[in-house]
Design an enzyme around this catalytic site. Structure first.
Site, short mmCIF file in Angstrom:
data_model
loop_
_atom_site.label_atom_id
_atom_site.label_comp_id
_atom_site.label_asym_id
_atom_site.label_seq_id
_atom_site.Cartn_x
_atom_site.Cartn_y
_atom_site.Cartn_z
N LYS A 157 -11.05 -3.56 -2.66
CA LYS A 157 -11.90 -2.38 -2.72
C LYS A 157 -11.14 -1.21 -3.31
CE LYS A 157 -13.83 -3.16 1.76
NZ LYS A 157 -12.61 -3.09 2.57
N LYS A 188 -4.79 -9.62 -5.76
CA LYS A 188 -6.07 -9.96 -5.14
C LYS A 188 -7.14 -8.93 -5.50
CE LYS A 188 -6.48 -7.80 -0.63
NZ LYS A 188 -7.87 -7.37 -0.78
N LYS A 233 0.81 -1.22 0.00
CA LYS A 233 0.00 0.00 0.00
C LYS A 233 0.85 1.27 0.00
CE LYS A 233 -4.44 -1.65 1.50
NZ LYS A 233 -5.62 -1.47 2.33
P1 ATP Z 1 -8.70 -2.42 0.81
O1 ATP Z 1 -8.29 -2.54 -0.63
O2 ATP Z 1 -9.23 -1.07 1.19
O3 ATP Z 1 -7.65 -2.94 1.77
P2 ATP Z 1 -10.00 -4.98 0.90
O4 ATP Z 1 -10.78 -5.37 -0.29
O5 ATP Z 1 -8.64 -5.57 1.04
O6 ATP Z 1 -9.96 -3.39 0.95
P3 ATP Z 1 -10.47 -5.21 3.75
O7 ATP Z 1 -11.48 -4.36 4.41
O8 ATP Z 1 -9.03 -4.80 3.86
O9 ATP Z 1 -10.87 -5.32 2.18
O10 ATP Z 1 -10.62 -6.70 4.23
C1 ATP Z 1 -11.83 -7.21 4.80
C2 ATP Z 1 -11.82 -8.72 4.83
O11 ATP Z 1 -11.97 -9.23 3.49
C3 ATP Z 1 -10.53 -9.32 5.38
O12 ATP Z 1 -10.87 -10.46 6.16
C4 ATP Z 1 -9.78 -9.74 4.16
O13 ATP Z 1 -8.88 -10.81 4.41
C5 ATP Z 1 -10.91 -10.17 3.24
N1 ATP Z 1 -10.55 -10.03 1.83
C6 ATP Z 1 -10.18 -8.88 1.21
N2 ATP Z 1 -9.92 -9.11 -0.08
C7 ATP Z 1 -10.12 -10.45 -0.28
C8 ATP Z 1 -10.01 -11.31 -1.42
N3 ATP Z 1 -9.65 -10.82 -2.59
N4 ATP Z 1 -10.31 -12.62 -1.26
C9 ATP Z 1 -10.70 -13.12 -0.05
N5 ATP Z 1 -10.81 -12.37 1.05
C10 ATP Z 1 -10.53 -11.05 0.95
MG MG Z 2 -7.36 -4.91 2.61
#
Ligand code: ATP
Ligand code: MG
Length: 342
Positions: free
Chosen positions: A208, A205, A122
């Site tokens: 968001k 991955k 990040k």
């Molecule tokens: P950001 O990009 O803002 O970090 P994010 O999509 O990674 O957002 P988080 O809020 O950081 O989402 O994570 C919330 C939950 O979703 C965590 O338990 C994380 O491990 C899970 N998660 C996030 N992305 C994935 C993915 N691509 N596949 C499976 N689990 C995920």
């Molecule tokens: Mg995340």
């Protein structure tokens, strides 16, 4: 879940969080939310948090953040979390998280933080310009979990390293102060889709914060958008194999099969023994239909819940009061152990 988790004497308790940092997506659903609902329904005391203080480690427009927090709460409830059974709240309403995080900032070592891959990903090449909060993120996350003496944390694969750091903080605190106060938390990373990949790049991955909306399926996407994104998802020209080992070195194909398996609640082998030999031109529409069938009821319920923001705020407020009732005595005891005059 293993019975030995947390060490002796800790009652099983689940904690997990999601950042209100944008669009809730299929990876969040399969890797986290869906698992949260299963754990709640197994009867384990469960605490789930919209981690708004984590979200501001990168810039968030205030109005968007407020909306994203409420929309995330609506997503939790629409996916099946019951705010009476589980405790649902947003992190900033329970000050114990940040208070305990300060103590953990004094336990965790700089070197531990510098090794975190999320920090490296990040902050990118410009670490000097990243916020101090982004660097300290895993210490606040450890506090989120340990403020409740949580023994189990359901997360996606990407959070495994932060869970290990949480364990290291608990071990060092217990050791430095000669106590057996914080549990050694177990990550719960299970299912066919613990790491859902970007639809545009099988090595990244789904996130968001990815700037490409086509990289992810948002929980609020309509049926046409979901079908279009899946149709355009990157794949290779080969047909589906009939066994899992045929997915080696085919990350995009593996991703779509994993998503299908998780959505249809089957193992990857079962999916491939049925679908092996199909071309993606045939498999993608089946996957799109399945995704729409599973996500559409959740997104329409989210939209309905978002019409009554006062009710969402009331649920978060009540959840915060219940959360504080657990966290406050744990923080008090921590201050006492550390030597703060109370
Ligand atoms: P950001 O990009 O803002 O970090 P994010 O999509 O990674 O957002 P988080 O809020 O950081 O989402 O994570 C919330 C939950 O979703 C965590 O338990 C994380 O491990 C899970 N998660 C996030 N992305 C994935 C993915 N691509 N596949 C499976 N689990 C995920
Ligand atoms: Mg995340």
């Amino acid at each position: 879940m293993t019975d030995a988790a947390g060490g002796a004497g800790f009652t099983p308790r689940v904690f997990s969080g999601i950042q209100p940092s944008g669009n809730l997506h299929l990876g969040n659903y399969l890797g986290a939310l869906k698992r949260f609902v299963e754990m709640q329904n197994n009867g384990i005391e469960s605490i789930y948090c919209m981690v708004d203080l984590h979200a501001i480690t990168v810039w968030q427009d205030p109005a968007d953040l407020r909306n994203a927090t409420r929309e995330l709460a609506a997503g939790f409830i629409a996916a099946g979390l019951d705010p009476e059974k589980s405790i649902l709240f947003n992190q900033s309403q329970v000050a114990e998280h940040t208070q305990l995080a300060w103590i953990f900032n004094c336990v965790a070592r700089m070197g531990w933080m510098q090794r975190m891959t999320q920090w490296k990903d990040k902050a990118g090449k410009n670490q000097q310009n990243a916020s101090l909060g982004l660097f300290a993120y895993p210490s606040l996350m450890a506090a989120d979990i340990l403020a409740y003496h949580a023994t189990h944390v359901p997360v996606g694969e990407d959070q495994k390293q932060h869970l290990e750091l949480t364990r290291d903080i608990a071990i060092k605190f217990n050791h430095d102060y000669g106590v057996d106060f914080f549990p050694i938390t177990e990550p719960v990373i299970e299912g066919a889709a613990t790491r859902v990949m970007s639809l545009r790049d099988g090595s990244k991955k789904m996130s968001k914060s990815d700037t490409s909306d086509a990289s992810r399926i948002n929980m609020t996407d309509d049926a046409d958008t979901i079908a279009r994104k899946i149709r355009k998802a990157k794949t290779d020209p080969d047909a589906l194999p009939s066994e899992a080992k045929g997915l080696d070195d085919r990350p995009e194909a593996r991703n779509l099969v994993n998503i299908y398996a998780a959505l249809s609640e089957q193992g990857v082998d079962a999916v491939l023994s049925d679908q092996g030999g199909k071309q993606f031109s045939e498999f993608k529409p089946m996957l799109a239909d399945l995704a729409v069938a599973k996500l559409a009821p959740i997104s329409s319920e989210m939209a309905r819940l978002m019409q009554d923001k006062a009710e969402i705020d009331r649920i978060l407020h009540n959840g915060a009061a219940r959360a504080r009732a657990i966290a406050a005595p744990i923080l008090d005891r921590t201050y006492d152990i550390v030597g703060m005059v109370r």
